[in-house]
Design a protein around this motif. Structure first.
Motif, mmCIF file in Angstrom:
data_model
loop_
_atom_site.group_PDB
_atom_site.id
_atom_site.type_symbol
_atom_site.label_atom_id
_atom_site.label_comp_id
_atom_site.label_asym_id
_atom_site.label_seq_id
_atom_site.Cartn_x
_atom_site.Cartn_y
_atom_site.Cartn_z
ATOM 1 N N UNK A 1 0.918 -1.346 -0.114
ATOM 2 C CA UNK A 1 0.015 -0.010 0.081
ATOM 3 C C UNK A 1 1.013 1.233 0.033
ATOM 4 N N UNK A 2 0.713 2.128 0.950
ATOM 5 C CA UNK A 2 1.670 3.048 1.201
ATOM 6 C C UNK A 2 2.715 3.033 2.287
ATOM 7 N N UNK A 3 2.833 1.878 2.828
ATOM 8 C CA UNK A 3 3.871 1.717 3.954
ATOM 9 C C UNK A 3 5.106 1.177 3.155
ATOM 10 N N UNK A 4 6.151 1.476 3.779
ATOM 11 C CA UNK A 4 7.574 0.863 3.245
ATOM 12 C C UNK A 4 8.255 0.115 4.256
ATOM 13 N N UNK A 5 8.804 -1.043 3.919
ATOM 14 C CA UNK A 5 9.390 -2.084 5.130
ATOM 15 C C UNK A 5 10.687 -2.261 4.567
ATOM 16 N N UNK A 6 11.816 -2.046 5.472
ATOM 17 C CA UNK A 6 13.167 -2.615 5.071
ATOM 18 C C UNK A 6 13.097 -4.231 5.338
ATOM 19 N N UNK A 7 13.736 -4.962 4.149
ATOM 20 C CA UNK A 7 13.855 -6.344 4.574
ATOM 21 C C UNK A 7 15.601 -6.610 4.451
ATOM 22 N N UNK A 8 15.834 -7.977 5.216
ATOM 23 C CA UNK A 8 17.054 -8.440 5.116
ATOM 24 C C UNK A 8 16.961 -9.760 5.464
ATOM 25 N N UNK A 9 17.798 -10.717 5.180
ATOM 26 C CA UNK A 9 17.817 -11.956 5.740
ATOM 27 C C UNK A 9 17.159 -12.224 7.079
ATOM 28 N N UNK A 10 16.258 -12.935 7.194
ATOM 29 C CA UNK A 10 15.356 -13.417 8.281
ATOM 30 C C UNK A 10 14.256 -12.619 8.436
ATOM 31 N N UNK A 11 13.911 -11.595 7.654
ATOM 32 C CA UNK A 11 12.855 -10.717 7.847
ATOM 33 C C UNK A 11 11.732 -11.618 7.419
ATOM 34 N N UNK A 12 10.387 -11.434 8.124
ATOM 35 C CA UNK A 12 9.204 -12.244 7.767
ATOM 36 C C UNK A 12 8.373 -11.029 7.596
ATOM 37 N N UNK A 13 7.796 -11.284 6.289
ATOM 38 C CA UNK A 13 6.714 -9.979 5.782
ATOM 39 C C UNK A 13 5.320 -10.562 5.287
ATOM 40 N N UNK A 14 4.361 -9.817 6.005
ATOM 41 C CA UNK A 14 3.012 -10.384 5.663
ATOM 42 C C UNK A 14 2.385 -9.307 4.723
ATOM 43 N N UNK A 15 1.622 -9.906 3.637
ATOM 44 C CA UNK A 15 1.046 -8.865 2.681
ATOM 45 C C UNK A 15 -0.472 -9.622 2.755
ATOM 46 N N UNK A 16 -1.320 -8.784 3.177
ATOM 47 C CA UNK A 16 -2.893 -9.348 2.973
ATOM 48 C C UNK A 16 -3.262 -9.336 1.810
ATOM 49 N N UNK A 17 -4.202 -10.139 1.623
ATOM 50 C CA UNK A 17 -4.912 -10.599 0.071
ATOM 51 C C UNK A 17 -5.400 -9.177 -0.576
ATOM 52 N N UNK A 18 -5.225 -9.171 -1.761
ATOM 53 C CA UNK A 18 -5.546 -7.970 -2.686
ATOM 54 C C UNK A 18 -4.516 -6.677 -2.382
ATOM 55 N N UNK A 19 -3.506 -6.758 -1.593
ATOM 56 C CA UNK A 19 -2.842 -5.356 -1.201
ATOM 57 C C UNK A 19 -1.841 -5.059 -2.461
ATOM 58 N N UNK A 20 -1.859 -4.075 -2.822
ATOM 59 C CA UNK A 20 -0.864 -3.612 -3.744
ATOM 60 C C UNK A 20 0.698 -3.630 -3.133
ATOM 61 N N UNK A 21 1.394 -4.386 -3.546
ATOM 62 C CA UNK A 21 2.722 -4.563 -3.093
ATOM 63 C C UNK A 21 3.898 -4.640 -4.239
ATOM 64 N N UNK A 22 5.093 -4.376 -3.581
ATOM 65 C CA UNK A 22 5.995 -4.539 -4.614
ATOM 66 C C UNK A 22 7.409 -4.369 -4.049
ATOM 67 N N UNK A 23 8.529 -5.211 -4.400
ATOM 68 C CA UNK A 23 9.863 -5.342 -3.743
ATOM 69 C C UNK A 23 10.436 -4.047 -4.679
ATOM 70 N N UNK A 24 11.121 -3.248 -3.922
ATOM 71 C CA UNK A 24 12.212 -2.449 -4.646
ATOM 72 C C UNK A 24 13.267 -1.868 -3.897
ATOM 73 N N UNK A 25 14.192 -0.975 -4.671
ATOM 74 C CA UNK A 25 15.602 -0.911 -4.348
ATOM 75 C C UNK A 25 16.307 -1.930 -3.706
ATOM 76 N N UNK A 26 16.341 -3.017 -4.291
ATOM 77 C CA UNK A 26 17.060 -4.387 -4.102
ATOM 78 C C UNK A 26 18.416 -4.259 -4.271
#
Length: 110
Positions: free
Chosen positions: A66-91
């Motif tokens: 949606x409009x929230x940004x979350x940093x990820x790294x090894x070990x991160x656990x990320x939840x995305x609800x059904x139908x939510x716009x989401x995208x990995x970026x700045x990889x």
């Protein structure tokens, strides 16, 4: 149905396929696969009709839900609800994610 899965072997097979997504487990209530994107890659995925959880095996970057940004790294656990716009970026490092869909991916698509 196979009960035990060798994740390093699945990731190796995945890399050999040249695909960004490979599913290795599917039952009506759950599907699981590996998603890989190279450093700097664009994430082409669209919202899914099922809830999903990403376990980050390798890589660093950002996930927008949606409009929230979350940093990820090894070990991160990320939840995305059904139908939510989401995208990995700045990889910054190759993303290797173990992905769980509940129920199985595409099973609730209209």
């Amino acid at each position: 149905m196979q009960t035990i899965h060798d994740l390093p072997r699945i990731i190796e097979r995945h890399r050999e396929s040249g695909e960004s997504w490979i599913e290795f487990l599917r039952v009506p209530s759950l599907s699981t696969g590996v998603y890989v994107l190279g450093a700097g890659a664009a994430d082409p995925q669209e919202p899914h009709t099922e809830d999903e959880v990403y376990y980050i095996v390798g890589g660093r970057g950002m996930l927008r839900v949606g409009t929230e940004e979350h940093e990820f790294m090894p070990g991160s656990l990320l939840y995305v609800p059904a139908r939510a716009e989401h995208r990995f970026h700045d990889i910054r490092e190759e993303l290797v994610a173990l992905v769980f869909f509940a129920p199985a991916e595409g099973s609730t698509a209209a």
